[in-house]
Scaffold this motif. Structure first.
Motif, PDB file in Angstrom:
ATOM      1  N   ALA A 195       0.839  -1.203   0.000  1.00 23.91           N
ATOM      2  CA  ALA A 195       0.000   0.000   0.000  1.00 23.91           C
ATOM      3  C   ALA A 195       0.873   1.252   0.000  1.00 23.91           C
ATOM      4  O   ALA A 195       0.661   2.168  -0.792  1.00 23.91           O
ATOM      5  N   LEU A 202      -2.279   5.520  -5.941  1.00 24.70           N
ATOM      6  CA  LEU A 202      -3.662   5.232  -5.535  1.00 24.70           C
ATOM      7  C   LEU A 202      -4.406   6.521  -5.219  1.00 24.70           C
ATOM      8  O   LEU A 202      -5.557   6.708  -5.625  1.00 24.70           O
ATOM      9  N   LEU A 203      -3.730   7.435  -4.503  1.00 22.31           N
ATOM     10  CA  LEU A 203      -4.376   8.695  -4.133  1.00 22.31           C
ATOM     11  C   LEU A 203      -4.597   9.574  -5.359  1.00 22.31           C
ATOM     12  O   LEU A 203      -5.671  10.148  -5.540  1.00 22.31           O
ATOM     13  N   PHE A 209      -8.918   2.071  -1.642  1.00 19.10           N
ATOM     14  CA  PHE A 209      -8.082   0.916  -1.295  1.00 19.10           C
ATOM     15  C   PHE A 209      -8.604   0.348   0.015  1.00 19.10           C
ATOM     16  O   PHE A 209      -8.467   0.965   1.065  1.00 19.10           O
ATOM     17  N   VAL A 211      -8.817  -2.774   2.818  1.00 19.08           N
ATOM     18  CA  VAL A 211      -8.105  -3.964   3.300  1.00 19.08           C
ATOM     19  C   VAL A 211      -8.878  -4.559   4.466  1.00 19.08           C
ATOM     20  O   VAL A 211      -9.233  -3.857   5.411  1.00 19.08           O
TER      21      VAL A 211
END
Lengths: 338, 224
Positions: A195, A202-203, A209, A211
């Motif tokens: 991550a 991702l941002l 995201f 988990v």
């Protein structure tokens, strides 16, 4: 070694015997030898010929039968010479000597080849370690000299880093010897590292995201598994839908005898026809043509690494809906026994 | 000021690393002569060691074992060696952490801060973190002033703690985000903004209305 084939092979010899016998018989008749003498000589000649052929057949059969049997049941056929006795007959000895020489030269050739692969692998490992230094310097420089371009630079440097890792793990998956270490690893740690590595991406792409349930230990090599997870997350981001909001879910399911880790995304999915082939080397398929450019190496390496580590990998997908990669870790009781 | 010794043969990296550490409020020195490394390191008296494995004429893992014979100083292995065997070996020789190159600089700083936090907590018995006249209790997630108590969520506490550790210095949004993700809180930009404004509101209600200042395009500062 079949008797009929042997006889066929010796046909010239037999024909010579018969011709000699006929000539002999005609000569005996010409000299008006008594009939019983002719018959006795004829019988003697016949037995001599038969004995000669049988003796030759039997000693060859003994050798060839053993040889053919061993050859058939040997796993590594090139070792067959080590399993048989040196033949007693002359042709066999020539043949045995020749085979020995051929084998030896092939093994030497193979050794050179193996050495060159090993050297190449060592060089790649060394090279990757070397190239990581300038990559590390560049990342530090970006961090120390923050500006408008920092994020863009970091993104590109991370891509370079990703590709060098791919080379490293390709070589490791093809020719691994002692470079993995299986032990108990906390899955949550691996997910966290993955991550963090992909955080900016991702941002930036506004990927959700999520988990869940990863507080378990699995038996694996931490570094290899980290690479595998990173590849899967990279793929999920590479093949996300452009219009909808993207989601990547990582979760683990526990069974009595295994733990299954899922990396799920709501991306473009994989066409049903492509699905059985996505782990093949250099396979790009429909997504490779219509979406992000692809080398077709990522999943191939992932699959190879999983196989080496003894993990199962299964990919389920529906085109346009989702992709789910499931990695199965078996719980090995033996491992935990003291 | 904590002093950190860098044992690294790549000049570019050690220069950048020095700058990174200085910007983060540490004193940084670089070991340049690797002959008699163990003795030099022992004599330097640093608070923490960043140790590379591939050094000219010397192996960092063996050097670590040498150092451990005489000293318990915290050591973080920083290396481009990416095999699990190297990590396990380093940890068994007594490394406190193992980070592979290239690393995220923010994460390196977080790891260093964590180690110092742990050591301080161990030496002072309990981690007595204070902000003005408030006692900060990260484990419980509370700020205590006399009999009053302010409850913070996990995210708010992570943010507050990082700001507190870097009091009077700018903490970037990226650093806050990295710290949150490092604590398994994989939140997005909006959520960070919401968390910060909630933290601000809570602090303001508790009597510290201007505790957190925003520095445009740079980050946040917790003022004294």
């Amino acid at each position: 070694m079949r008797f009929t084939s042997y006889i066929k092979d010796k046909l010239f010899c037999i024909v010579t015997y018969v011709a000699f016998f006929l000539v002999f018989w005609l000569m005996m008749l010409a000299f008006r030898s008594p009939a019983p003498l002719i018959r006795a000589f004829a019988l003697l000649l016949f037995f001599l010929a038969a004995a000669n052929l049988s003796w030759d057949y039997l000693r060859k059969r003994k050798f060839y039968q053993e040889f053919q049997y061993n050859l058939e049941y040997l796993d590594k056929k090139y070792l067959v010479l080590e399993t048989i006795e040196k033949p007693g007959f002359y042709e066999g000895q020539i043949w045995h000597g020749a085979m020995y020489e051929i084998n030896k030269s092939m093994l030497e050739h193979l050794k050179r080849y193996e050495e060159s692969i090993r050297d190449f692998k060592e060089y790649i490992e060394l090279w990757v370690h070397e190239v990581k230094l300038p990559i590390a310097s560049l990342l530090l420089m970006c961090h120390n000299n923050r500006g408008a371009l920092e994020k863009k630079y970091v993104e590109q440097i991370r891509r370079v880093d990703g590709y060098t890792d791919q080379v490293l793990y390709y070589v490791r998956s093809e020719h691994s010897e002692n470079d993995y270490l299986i032990k108990e690893v906390a899955l949550a740690d691996l997910v966290r590292k993955t991550a963090l590595k992909n955080k900016d991406d991702l941002l930036e792409n506004e990927v959700e995201f999520s988990v869940e349930h990863v507080d378990v230990s699995v038996i694996t090599d931490a570094k290899w598994m980290e690479f595998i997870l990173n590849q899967l997350v990279n793929n999920s981001m590479k093949y996300k839908k452009k219009e909808d909001s993207s989601v990547i879910r990582i979760f683990a399911r526990q069974d009595a005898d295994k733990t299954v880790l899922h990396v799920w995304d709501n991306g473009v999915g994989i066409a049903a026809g492509d699905l059985p082939q996505v782990c093949k080397k250099a396979f790009t398929g429909e997504n490779g043509r219509t979406h992000a450019k692809s080398t077709g190496m990522g999943l191939f390496i992932v699959k190879r690494l999983c196989t080496k580590l003894g993990h199962g990998i299964e990919i389920n997908s529906r085109a346009g809906e989702y992709t789910d990669v499931a990695i199965t870790f078996t719980k090995n009781d033996y491992y935990f026994r003291d | 000021m904590k002093q950190i010794l860098i044992v690294e043969d790549d000049a570019a990296i050690s220069a950048e690393l020095t700058e990174l550490l200085k910007n983060a409020g540490y004193q940084a020195a670089v070991l340049t002569d690797f002959a008699q490394a163990a003795e030099t390191i022992a004599a330097a008296g640093a608070d923490l060691l960043l140790l590379d494995i591939n050094l000219p004429g010397l192996n960092g893992e063996l050097l670590l074992r040498e150092i451990r014979k005489t000293s318990q100083m915290p050591v973080i292995m920083v290396t481009s060696r990416t095999s699990e065997a190297d990590e396990v070996l380093s940890m068994s020789y007594g490394a406190d952490d193992y980070i592979t190159k290239p690393y995220n600089p923010t994460i390196l700083l977080l790891r260093i801060a964590n180690i110092f936090k742990r050591i301080d907590a161990a030496s002072e018995g309990t981690a007595a973190l204070h902000y003005r006249d408030v006692l900060v209790n990260p484990a419980k997630g509370t700020l205590v002033r006399g009999t009053e108590e302010l409850l913070l969520t996990k995210n708010e506490m992570i943010i507050f703690q990082l700001l507190l550790e870097n009091q009077e210095r700018i903490v970037s949004r990226d650093a806050l985000m990295t710290d949150l993700w490092d604590n398994n809180e994989f939140i997005n930009d909006n959520a960070l903004t919401v968390n910060i404004s909630r933290l601000r509101a809570k602090l303001s209600e508790f009597g510290y209305p201007d505790a957190i200042e925003t520095r445009k395009k740079q980050g946040y500062v917790l003022v004294r």
